[in-house]
Write an enzyme that holds these catalytic residues in place. Structure first.
Site, PDB file in Angstrom:
ATOM      1  N   ASN A 244      39.121  57.181  21.413  1.00 29.04           N
ATOM      2  CA  ASN A 244      39.166  57.340  22.874  1.00 29.04           C
ATOM      3  C   ASN A 244      39.794  58.681  23.250  1.00 29.04           C
ATOM      4  OD1 ASN A 244      41.517  56.008  21.859  1.00 29.04           O
ATOM      5  ND2 ASN A 244      42.093  55.300  23.885  1.00 29.04           N
TER       6      ASN A 244
ATOM      7  N   GLU B  49      41.355  60.437  26.600  1.00 30.17           N
ATOM      8  CA  GLU B  49      41.774  60.257  27.997  1.00 30.17           C
ATOM      9  C   GLU B  49      41.850  61.603  28.714  1.00 30.17           C
ATOM     10  OE1 GLU B  49      45.333  57.800  27.792  1.00 30.17           O
ATOM     11  OE2 GLU B  49      44.111  56.060  27.251  1.00 30.17           O
TER      12      GLU B  49
ATOM     13  N   CYS C  49      30.871  49.783  27.376  1.00 28.78           N
ATOM     14  CA  CYS C  49      30.480  50.064  25.989  1.00 28.78           C
ATOM     15  C   CYS C  49      29.508  49.020  25.465  1.00 28.78           C
ATOM     16  CB  CYS C  49      31.714  50.162  25.104  1.00 28.78           C
ATOM     17  SG  CYS C  49      32.663  51.664  25.457  1.00 28.78           S
TER      18      CYS C  49
ATOM     19  N   CYS D 205      34.815  47.193  25.889  1.00 21.22           N
ATOM     20  CA  CYS D 205      34.741  47.007  27.344  1.00 21.22           C
ATOM     21  C   CYS D 205      33.284  46.777  27.758  1.00 21.22           C
ATOM     22  CB  CYS D 205      35.332  48.220  28.068  1.00 21.22           C
ATOM     23  SG  CYS D 205      34.236  49.641  28.158  1.00 21.22           S
TER      24      CYS D 205
ATOM     25  N   GLU E 151      34.226  53.748  21.437  1.00 21.67           N
ATOM     26  CA  GLU E 151      32.893  53.249  21.082  1.00 21.67           C
ATOM     27  C   GLU E 151      31.813  54.204  21.551  1.00 21.67           C
ATOM     28  OE1 GLU E 151      35.370  51.667  22.503  1.00 21.67           O
ATOM     29  OE2 GLU E 151      35.370  49.517  22.104  1.00 21.67           O
TER      30      GLU E 151
ATOM     31  N   CYS F  69      35.728  55.960  26.145  1.00 20.62           N
ATOM     32  CA  CYS F  69      36.132  55.017  25.102  1.00 20.62           C
ATOM     33  C   CYS F  69      35.701  55.490  23.711  1.00 20.62           C
ATOM     34  CB  CYS F  69      35.484  53.652  25.337  1.00 20.62           C
ATOM     35  SG  CYS F  69      36.078  52.787  26.788  1.00 20.62           S
TER      36      CYS F  69
END
Ligand code: THU
Length: 132
Positions: A44, A46, A91, A88, A57, A55
């Protein structure tokens, strides 16, 4: 797929080491196994403008698509946290673009792991074939 599962989980665990998560401190790593046998990884990333976070993924998936990959066989998702990770909703839908039902391998910081599937995580899903 025992050896390959282990390798994919190991790659996901390695990937969270490079997570850039200074705000949430929640590190995630992902590794994708493509139909070709290639594996791609992501963590991930940010951003100070929080909504721009991507993310693990999706970073792992998009690394593969940039290399020309289009069919996902499995994804492993790893966190150092004691709780099991789970992808999530966004994803899950991005996975659905490149697979109708891939294996989803999950591992936490205690080394506990389990396997589920995209079908189980995203039932009655919408996908690319609806637009053909
Ligand atoms: N995150 C992922 O990388 N994957 C998930 O499946 C859940 C959430 C990241 C995004 C953000 O950097 C942090 O975890 C907290 O939401």
């Amino acid at each position: 797929m025992q050896d390959q599962s282990k390798k994919l989980l190991d790659k996901a665990v390695q990937a969270y080491e490079n997570a850039y998560a200074p705000y949430s401190k929640y590190k995630v790593g992902a590794a994708v196994l493509w139909d070709s046998g290639r594996m791609t990884t992501g963590s991930n990333v940010e951003n100070a403008s929080y909504g721009l976070t991507v993310c693990a993924e999706r970073n792992a998936i998009f690394q593969g698509t940039a290399l020309g990959e289009r069919k996902i066989r499995a994804i492993a998702i790893a966190v150092p946290d004691e709780h099991m990770p789970t992808p999530c909703g966004s994803c899950r839908q991005v996975l659905r673009e490149f697979s109708t039902d891939c294996a989803v391998l999950l591992i936490n910081g205690k080394g506990e792991n389990r396997q589920t599937s995209l079908q189980a995580l995203l039932p009655e899903s919408f996908g690319p074939e609806f637009l053909k």
